[in-house]
Scaffold this motif. Sequence first.
Motif, short mmCIF file in Angstrom:
data_model
loop_
_atom_site.label_atom_id
_atom_site.label_comp_id
_atom_site.label_asym_id
_atom_site.label_seq_id
_atom_site.Cartn_x
_atom_site.Cartn_y
_atom_site.Cartn_z
N PRO A 43 -22.11 -5.89 0.93
CA PRO A 43 -21.21 -6.65 0.26
C PRO A 43 -20.63 -5.96 -1.18
O PRO A 43 -19.64 -6.31 -1.42
CB PRO A 43 -22.09 -7.71 -0.35
CG PRO A 43 -23.31 -7.50 0.27
CD PRO A 43 -23.54 -6.39 0.97
N ALA A 44 -21.45 -5.12 -1.54
CA ALA A 44 -20.72 -4.56 -2.84
C ALA A 44 -19.80 -3.51 -2.76
O ALA A 44 -18.86 -3.40 -3.50
CB ALA A 44 -21.78 -3.48 -3.49
N SER A 45 -19.56 -2.69 -1.34
CA SER A 45 -18.71 -1.79 -1.26
C SER A 45 -17.75 -2.44 -0.07
O SER A 45 -16.71 -1.56 -0.17
CB SER A 45 -19.29 -0.57 -0.49
OG SER A 45 -19.93 -0.65 0.30
N TRP A 46 -17.92 -3.29 0.59
CA TRP A 46 -17.02 -3.86 1.47
C TRP A 46 -15.61 -4.25 0.97
O TRP A 46 -15.50 -4.61 -0.38
CB TRP A 46 -17.55 -5.16 2.19
CG TRP A 46 -16.76 -5.67 3.15
CD1 TRP A 46 -17.05 -5.63 4.52
CD2 TRP A 46 -15.59 -6.73 3.27
NE1 TRP A 46 -16.34 -6.52 5.10
CE2 TRP A 46 -15.36 -7.06 4.59
CE3 TRP A 46 -15.17 -7.42 2.13
CZ2 TRP A 46 -14.43 -7.89 4.76
CZ3 TRP A 46 -14.26 -8.21 2.60
CH2 TRP A 46 -13.67 -8.53 3.79
N ARG A 47 -14.52 -3.76 1.69
CA ARG A 47 -13.17 -4.21 1.25
C ARG A 47 -12.68 -4.67 2.22
O ARG A 47 -12.58 -4.19 3.50
CB ARG A 47 -12.58 -2.93 0.45
CG ARG A 47 -12.95 -2.34 -0.89
CD ARG A 47 -12.57 -3.36 -1.91
NE ARG A 47 -13.31 -2.91 -3.33
CZ ARG A 47 -14.62 -3.05 -3.45
NH1 ARG A 47 -15.33 -3.47 -2.77
NH2 ARG A 47 -15.07 -2.53 -4.72
N PHE A 48 -11.52 -5.46 2.15
CA PHE A 48 -10.51 -5.93 3.29
C PHE A 48 -9.21 -5.42 2.61
O PHE A 48 -8.83 -5.63 1.69
CB PHE A 48 -10.43 -7.48 3.50
CG PHE A 48 -9.69 -7.79 4.57
CD1 PHE A 48 -10.01 -7.75 5.82
CD2 PHE A 48 -8.29 -8.35 4.43
CE1 PHE A 48 -9.16 -8.03 6.85
CE2 PHE A 48 -7.56 -8.59 5.20
CZ PHE A 48 -7.80 -8.56 6.58
N TYR A 49 -8.47 -4.53 3.45
CA TYR A 49 -7.07 -4.26 3.02
C TYR A 49 -5.68 -4.83 4.00
O TYR A 49 -6.07 -4.94 5.17
CB TYR A 49 -7.10 -2.57 2.87
CG TYR A 49 -7.15 -2.04 4.25
CD1 TYR A 49 -6.25 -1.52 4.92
CD2 TYR A 49 -8.51 -1.47 4.63
CE1 TYR A 49 -6.29 -1.11 6.36
CE2 TYR A 49 -8.58 -0.81 5.87
CZ TYR A 49 -7.58 -0.86 6.81
OH TYR A 49 -7.66 0.07 7.86
N VAL A 50 -4.87 -4.84 3.29
CA VAL A 50 -3.58 -5.24 4.09
C VAL A 50 -2.63 -4.22 3.67
O VAL A 50 -2.28 -3.72 2.49
CB VAL A 50 -2.78 -6.52 3.61
CG1 VAL A 50 -1.87 -6.70 4.18
CG2 VAL A 50 -4.12 -7.60 4.00
N GLU A 51 -1.79 -3.33 4.72
CA GLU A 51 -0.99 -2.42 4.36
C GLU A 51 0.19 -2.33 5.29
O GLU A 51 0.15 -3.19 6.21
CB GLU A 51 -1.64 -0.94 4.48
CG GLU A 51 -2.55 -0.56 5.69
CD GLU A 51 -2.97 0.59 5.76
OE1 GLU A 51 -3.59 1.26 4.91
OE2 GLU A 51 -3.10 1.06 6.90
N GLY A 52 1.11 -1.39 5.20
CA GLY A 52 2.12 -1.22 6.10
C GLY A 52 3.43 -2.04 5.67
O GLY A 52 3.61 -1.92 4.25
N LEU A 53 3.98 -2.54 6.53
CA LEU A 53 5.24 -3.31 6.37
C LEU A 53 5.24 -4.48 5.49
O LEU A 53 5.35 -5.45 6.03
CB LEU A 53 6.25 -3.23 7.52
CG LEU A 53 6.51 -1.85 8.21
CD1 LEU A 53 7.24 -2.16 9.29
CD2 LEU A 53 7.40 -1.03 7.27
N VAL A 54 4.79 -4.50 4.24
CA VAL A 54 4.36 -5.66 3.51
C VAL A 54 4.99 -5.32 1.89
O VAL A 54 5.04 -4.28 1.40
CB VAL A 54 3.07 -6.18 3.48
CG1 VAL A 54 2.50 -6.63 4.90
CG2 VAL A 54 2.10 -5.06 2.67
N GLU A 55 5.71 -6.33 1.23
CA GLU A 55 6.05 -6.28 0.00
C GLU A 55 4.96 -6.13 -0.79
O GLU A 55 4.91 -5.45 -1.87
CB GLU A 55 6.86 -7.46 -0.41
CG GLU A 55 8.29 -7.53 0.16
CD GLU A 55 8.77 -8.67 -0.37
OE1 GLU A 55 8.57 -9.27 -1.31
OE2 GLU A 55 9.86 -9.00 0.36
N ARG A 56 3.67 -6.43 -0.67
CA ARG A 56 2.33 -6.55 -1.48
C ARG A 56 1.33 -6.09 -0.97
O ARG A 56 0.44 -7.12 -0.56
CB ARG A 56 2.60 -7.95 -2.23
CG ARG A 56 1.69 -8.06 -3.30
CD ARG A 56 1.73 -9.34 -3.60
NE ARG A 56 0.55 -9.69 -4.80
CZ ARG A 56 -0.17 -10.68 -4.97
NH1 ARG A 56 0.27 -11.71 -4.55
NH2 ARG A 56 -1.21 -10.94 -5.81
N PRO A 57 1.23 -4.90 -0.76
CA PRO A 57 -0.11 -4.48 -0.18
C PRO A 57 -1.36 -4.59 -1.08
O PRO A 57 -1.07 -4.75 -2.28
CB PRO A 57 -0.02 -2.78 -0.06
CG PRO A 57 1.33 -2.31 -0.64
CD PRO A 57 2.06 -3.57 -1.05
#
Length: 200
Positions: A43-57
């Motif tokens: 849980p300390a290092s887990w990340r969820f990311y959103v990237e690519g064709l978005v205005e706000r990654p």
Amino acid sequence: MFGSGERKRLQREHRNTGRLPPGQSLTLKWPVLHVGAVPAFDPASWRFYVEGLVERPFELSWEEFQSLPRVRVQADFHCVTTWSKFDNVWEGVSLSTIVERAKPTPAARYVIQHCDGGYTTNAPLDDLLRDNVLLADTHSPEPLTPEHGGPLRMIIPHLYAWKSAKWIRGLEFVKRDRAGYWEERGYHMYGDPSHEERFR
Ligand SMILES: Nc1nc2c(c(=O)[nH]1)N[C@H]1C(S)=C(S)[C@@H](COP(=O)(O)O)O[C@H]1N2
Ligand SMILES: [Mo]
């Protein structure tokens, strides 16, 4: 539990109403199905990311993810290997919440799901905006176990279950559809169970 006569009767009934897709049979168990090993969760290092064709990654820690608004969805689950599990109750974060935050650009039309361990799968952006699509961390009503995708998995009830990625860590918004792990190996690019879109 029901006996095999009762199960056949139920299957016939659900097939007639269209709830049980063609070629599927009902299971009361919940099979575990995936390629590779179950990843460890920190849980300390887990990340969820959103990237690519978005205005706000963006990127969220586990704690930040837990503070997002939550939904509950009851839905059936259809695996391409022909089992269907009815009436799962999932809880987690609606994909609409994630998409609204990311603001896809007009060019974004597909989304690639990325998982711990490298598994990927693709789906049209419009499909992720349906009401019952979510990132689930809870199932009926326990925290999702590691073998079923815990801490977090995608749930897209209206597509075959290989499109519901376990151990999901990121979403990539793209212009053109791109095959994921199973799609590269001959599975259908869309995967609608009602039309038996198993292979291509
Ligand atoms: N990361 C990852 N997600 C995955 C898979 C996988 O191999 N890796 N298999 C898919 C397939 S084919 C199915 S049927 C479902 C199974 O989910 P379950 O094991 O919780 O029943 O997970 C899907 N999500
Ligand atoms: Mo599957």
